[in-house]
Design a protein around this motif. Structure first.
Motif, PDB file in Angstrom:
ATOM      1  N   ASP A 174      30.140  58.531  24.265  1.00 37.46           N
ATOM      2  CA  ASP A 174      30.156  58.927  25.674  1.00 37.46           C
ATOM      3  C   ASP A 174      29.494  57.912  26.596  1.00 37.46           C
ATOM      4  OD1 ASP A 174      31.426  61.295  24.974  1.00 37.46           O
ATOM      5  OD2 ASP A 174      29.540  62.356  24.675  1.00 37.46           O
ATOM      6  N   HIS A 283      14.778  58.062  31.810  1.00 35.65           N
ATOM      7  CA  HIS A 283      15.839  58.939  31.323  1.00 35.65           C
ATOM      8  C   HIS A 283      15.428  59.437  29.933  1.00 35.65           C
ATOM      9  CE1 HIS A 283      18.455  57.970  34.636  1.00 35.65           C
ATOM     10  NE2 HIS A 283      18.435  56.677  34.346  1.00 35.65           N
ATOM     11  N   ASP A 395      26.754  66.993  30.867  1.00 37.38           N
ATOM     12  CA  ASP A 395      27.686  66.081  31.536  1.00 37.38           C
ATOM     13  C   ASP A 395      27.382  64.618  31.210  1.00 37.38           C
ATOM     14  OD1 ASP A 395      29.584  64.951  33.135  1.00 37.38           O
ATOM     15  OD2 ASP A 395      29.132  66.174  34.902  1.00 37.38           O
ATOM     16  N   TRP A 396      27.789  64.186  30.032  1.00 35.63           N
ATOM     17  CA  TRP A 396      27.545  62.813  29.610  1.00 35.63           C
ATOM     18  C   TRP A 396      28.389  61.821  30.411  1.00 35.63           C
ATOM     19  CZ3 TRP A 396      23.534  61.916  26.415  1.00 35.63           C
ATOM     20  CH2 TRP A 396      23.040  63.015  25.701  1.00 35.63           C
ATOM     21  N   GLY A 397      29.606  62.225  30.781  1.00 29.26           N
ATOM     22  CA  GLY A 397      30.466  61.341  31.561  1.00 29.26           C
ATOM     23  C   GLY A 397      29.858  60.992  32.901  1.00 29.26           C
ATOM     24  N   GLU A 398      29.318  61.984  33.576  1.00 22.94           N
ATOM     25  CA  GLU A 398      28.688  61.755  34.874  1.00 22.94           C
ATOM     26  C   GLU A 398      27.448  60.884  34.724  1.00 22.94           C
ATOM     27  OE1 GLU A 398      28.455  61.767  38.874  1.00 22.94           O
ATOM     28  OE2 GLU A 398      30.059  62.669  37.663  1.00 22.94           O
ATOM     29  N   PHE A 399      26.697  61.098  33.630  1.00 25.18           N
ATOM     30  CA  PHE A 399      25.504  60.289  33.402  1.00 25.18           C
ATOM     31  C   PHE A 399      25.888  58.825  33.163  1.00 25.18           C
ATOM     32  CE2 PHE A 399      22.223  58.583  30.434  1.00 25.18           C
ATOM     33  CZ  PHE A 399      21.185  58.516  31.360  1.00 25.18           C
ATOM     34  N   ARG A 400      27.003  58.586  32.483  1.00 27.68           N
ATOM     35  CA  ARG A 400      27.457  57.207  32.254  1.00 27.68           C
ATOM     36  C   ARG A 400      27.760  56.515  33.585  1.00 27.68           C
ATOM     37  NH1 ARG A 400      31.763  54.987  27.757  1.00 27.68           N
ATOM     38  NH2 ARG A 400      31.716  52.785  28.409  1.00 27.68           N
ATOM     39  N   LYS A 401      28.398  57.251  34.473  1.00 26.78           N
ATOM     40  CA  LYS A 401      28.682  56.703  35.799  1.00 26.78           C
ATOM     41  C   LYS A 401      27.385  56.353  36.525  1.00 26.78           C
ATOM     42  CE  LYS A 401      32.991  59.291  36.483  1.00 26.78           C
ATOM     43  NZ  LYS A 401      33.657  60.336  37.301  1.00 26.78           N
ATOM     44  N   GLU A 402      26.389  57.203  36.355  1.00 30.66           N
ATOM     45  CA  GLU A 402      25.088  56.965  36.984  1.00 30.66           C
ATOM     46  C   GLU A 402      24.462  55.672  36.449  1.00 30.66           C
ATOM     47  OE1 GLU A 402      20.675  59.053  36.927  1.00 30.66           O
ATOM     48  OE2 GLU A 402      22.455  60.324  36.671  1.00 30.66           O
ATOM     49  N   THR A 405      26.432  52.541  37.803  1.00 31.37           N
ATOM     50  CA  THR A 405      26.225  52.235  39.222  1.00 31.37           C
ATOM     51  C   THR A 405      24.770  51.922  39.548  1.00 31.37           C
ATOM     52  OG1 THR A 405      25.969  54.596  39.735  1.00 31.37           O
ATOM     53  CG2 THR A 405      28.181  53.647  39.916  1.00 31.37           C
ATOM     54  N   LYS A 407      22.356  54.075  39.825  1.00 28.49           N
ATOM     55  CA  LYS A 407      21.721  55.060  40.686  1.00 28.49           C
ATOM     56  C   LYS A 407      20.800  55.941  39.894  1.00 28.49           C
ATOM     57  CE  LYS A 407      25.525  55.289  44.020  1.00 28.49           C
ATOM     58  NZ  LYS A 407      26.528  56.158  44.667  1.00 28.49           N
TER      59      LYS A 407
END
Length: 407
Positions: A174, A283, A395-402, A405, A407
């Motif tokens: 992920d 994290h 929500d691993w996908g959202e964390f990857r985006k974080e 980026t 953020k």
């Protein structure tokens, strides 16, 4: 009348023999079932109530006692109340062994219950095997307590192998991480987590980029941190106690090293969160083997019942993942005692545990045992440190985006 003395003697002998027969029968029953009287069942619990793992022990036993007090108030199990003899071992293996010897030999307990820690529990395991005394509900995910299956060892929680496998899968699949290190306590607990992580990484044709360790009972983590930092690890799997893990995370932050930190459930969510601090930007993830200890309207939800009973009996305590695990240990113990019946024996109790199939503890939470299955739960839940507490995370996908980026 001349035979009267003889008749009296014969009558006396008959009554004496009958009395001896009853005494021998009672004695045999007591020898056959230590720790069981007409009104009580006695258990022995060796766990850290002080020292660097004291939070884990006090939370485990308090959670268990919350449920057992409730059961005792309702009349106990088949007319017998349950009493726990708890002794502090300070997370020290020799002390745990000494406590266990007293439980089995001097106090003649029915079963051992709610032990905490891998090195301590493994130290006592030979006594369990020799005495054929049940050991149920340990706060450890050690593989040595699961394989090969031991007839007298009853695990409730999932294993460290399962925890680390789930974590590594999320990191690799992920999050796309390729450089994962391991920080571990240099003892049986740490080695078990290290092996579990190595096995998990091997499935992805990987291995740890670095390994760092510390000595149990200390906070000397700098050498391990230096080794892991030099490797450029993107994530650190942590197999330790809350003090050492918090020290590692805080030092990393001070030195500008910001990997993803992941810890197994044994670390203790609430205590680690408090020691890392509310304002930490790190994290930090932690796997859990029980659901969040929060109230709900579901009357069959063990997590909700734990919160309610803890508030009733120990209103100054705060619900915790560790306490909920102790609560579940007690529920399985009591279910086994109920199934074993009034004529309670150790072997009968083990057979009763083996008969448990799809026993519901709450939404999506069931227990099943069998002759070769000595672990009740398999589910792994993830939490993430946010604003000073560990909360459910999916929500691993959202964390990857974080991460991507920044953020």
């Amino acid at each position: 009348m001349r035979n009267a003395p003889l008749l009296c003697i014969l009558l006396y002998l008959a009554l004496s023999l009958a009395g001896c027969g009853r005494s021998e029968k009672t004695k045999a029953r007591e020898v056959g079932t230590p720790g069981v009287s007409d009104s009580e069942i006695i258990l022995g619990s060796s766990l850290p109530l002080s020292g660097h793992a004291g939070y884990l022990g006090t939370q485990t036993i308090q959670g268990a006692r919350a449920y057992i007090r409730h059961v005792n108030e309702l009349g106990g199990v088949h007319g017998r109340t349950i009493r726990i003899e708890a002794e502090d071992d300070s997370y020290d293996p020799p002390q745990c062994l000494a406590n266990t010897q007293r439980f089995i030999i001097d106090k003649q307990v029915f079963a051992l219950f709610c032990y905490v820690g891998t090195p301590t529990t493994l130290k006592a395991l030979p006594l369990v095997e020799d005495a054929h005394v049940p050991l149920i509900g340990m706060f450890t995910g050690a593989n040595a307590l699961r394989q090969p299956p031991n007839r007298y060892v009853v695990n409730i929680r999932a294993s460290y192998y399962q925890e680390t496998m789930a974590a590594v899968r999320h990191m690799v699949e992920d999050l796309g991480l390729t450089k994962i290190a391991v920080f571990y306590q240099y003892d049986a607990y740490g080695f078990d987590g290290l092996i579990g992580t190595e096995l998990a990484l091997k499935k992805f044709e990987m291995e740890p980029v670095a390994r760092g360790s510390y000595i149990r009972g200390t906070l000397e983590v700098q050498d391990g941190l230096d080794r892991i930092r030099k490797s450029g690890a993107e994530a650190v799997v942590m197999i330790g106690t809350y003090g050492a893990c918090a020290r590692f995370i805080n030092l990393s932050e001070e030195e500008g090293y910001n990997p993803i930190f992941y810890t197994v459930s044994f670390v203790g969510a609430e205590e680690l969160a408090w020691r890392v601090g509310r304002t930490s930007p790190a994290h930090v993830f932690m796997s859990q083997v029980v659901p969040p200890p929060v109230p709900s309207d579901d009357q069959d939800d063990s997590a909700s019942n734990y919160v309610k009973l803890l508030d009733r009996y120990y209103p100054d305590d705060t619900p915790s993942f560790v306490g909920l695990e102790g609560f579940l240990n007690a529920k399985i113990l009591v279910e086994g005692l109920r199934r074993a019946g009034r004529d309670l024996t150790r072997e009968g109790f083990i057979r009763a545990i083996e008969s448990i199939k799809d026993f519901k503890l709450g939404p999506g939470l069931t227990i099943t045992y069998g002759p070769y299955d000595r672990q009740g739960l398999d589910a792994i839940h993830f939490t993430k440190l946010r604003d000073g507490q560990f909360t459910p995370f999916t929500d691993w996908g959202e964390f990857r985006k974080e991460l991507e980026t920044g953020k």
